[in-house]
Design a protein around this motif. Structure first.
Motif: not given
Length: 323
Positions: A167-194
């Motif tokens: 989505x338009x929000x691209x702020x990762x609430x973390x200090x590096x690109x970990x899987x969980x905080x990146x998944x929180x920004x997705x607009x599409x379904x993250x069911x498979x990832x989770x």
């Protein structure tokens, strides 16, 4: 739709968003990074140069130190840049690359710790067959499995993240690109990832952890059968350093990953600092301060370095005086 498809960068929120915290955090993590590099490099050089340290336990320890150097290098340099930068951005491609190598070296750390637990189990519970069981070929295969599985595990997660839209929000609430905080920004379904995180991801962490638990239960049973208190202390001291590192590493990982994605908070970021940064920094101290052979190896290495630096200085001075 342009916001969903044209996302080219993320903003890493970091450990703190307050401007007055940035320079102190930069100094703190720069010191931690330098200590991590120096400490783990000394461990590797001491093991490579000292004949008494040429055994499976120190073979795995030297590879653990190398993985720790790579592990922190994937994360800390970008953190240091962001501490001094107004735009704390990371490109989409860099984010996936960082995630890929973070998962690789994190899992290598985990599996090497499991291999070290197996090594301690064989040394204490089956000492007469230690040389044949923990031979060079078997140690090499354990290391090869750790690297291969970690690479495939990381590749799977990164490819699944790459198929998502954001989505338009691209702020990762973390200090590096970990899987969980990146998944929180997705607009599409993250069911498979989770599902993958909670099944394959959980299994990849739990498999070495269970291996460690079983090894130490067997070690404990063997130690309790030793009649003398001195013998018990000696047997326990051979694995106390490893047990300390395992507790730090798996304790903090369990706190972060074994919870729902939606509950990812500032406390998780702090816990992540422990297993990504502090454990790698403390490993050399834990293993060197509580291990007699390691102390001797480091002492000889430092004396050799001092001697070589003294010889170099003397030659340089004599050349200046001669000219």
């Amino acid at each position: 739709m342009s916001n969903l498809t044209a996302l080219s960068e993320f903003i890493l929120l970091g450990l703190s968003s307050r401007p007055e915290d940035q320079k102190p955090l930069f100094v703190l993590f720069l010191i931690i990074y330098m200590v991590t590099l120096l400490g783990n490099l000394l461990i590797i050089l001491a093991i490579r140069s000292h004949p008494q340290l040429q055994n499976p336990m120190y073979f795995f320890l030297s590879n653990l130190s190398f993985a720790d150097i790579c592990y922190t290098t994937v994360i800390i340099p970008k953190m240091l840049v962001n501490f001094l930068s107004e735009k704390k951005t990371i490109s989409y491609a860099e984010c996936l690359i960082q995630m890929h190598f973070f998962l690789i070296f994190g899992n290598i750390d985990s599996y090497i710790l499991a291999a070290m637990a197996i090594d301690r189990y064989v040394a204490i519970c089956n000492p007469f067959h230690y040389v044949t069981v923990m031979n060079r070929r078997r140690c090499g295969l354990l290391l090869l499995f750790s690297i291969t599985f970690s690479y495939l595990h990381s590749l799977l997660h990164v490819l699944l993240v790459n198929r998502l839209t954001f989505c338009a929000s691209n702020v990762i609430r973390h200090f590096f690109c970990d899987v969980s905080p990146v998944l929180k920004l997705s607009c599409s379904s993250t069911f498979v990832n989770e599902v993958l995180v909670m099944t394959e991801g959980l299994a990849s962490v739990m498999a070495p952890f269970i291996c460690v638990i079983i090894s130490y239960l067997r070690i404990l049973m063997a130690i309790l059968k030793i009649p003398s208190a001195t013998g018990k202390r000696k047997a326990f001291s051979t694995c106390s350093s490893h047990l300390t590192v395992v507790t730090l590493f798996y304790g903090s990982i369990s706190y972060v990953y074994f919870k729902p994605l939606s509950s990812y908070t500032i406390k998780d970021r702090i816990a992540t600092v422990i297993y990504t940064v502090l454990t790698s920094t403390l490993n050399p101290f834990i293993y060197s301060l509580r291990n007699k052979d390691m102390k001797q190896g480091l002492g000889k290495l430092i004396n050799n370095i001092k001697f070589q630096m003294g010889s170099f200085y003397s030659i340089k001075v004599s050349k200046i005086c001669g000219s």
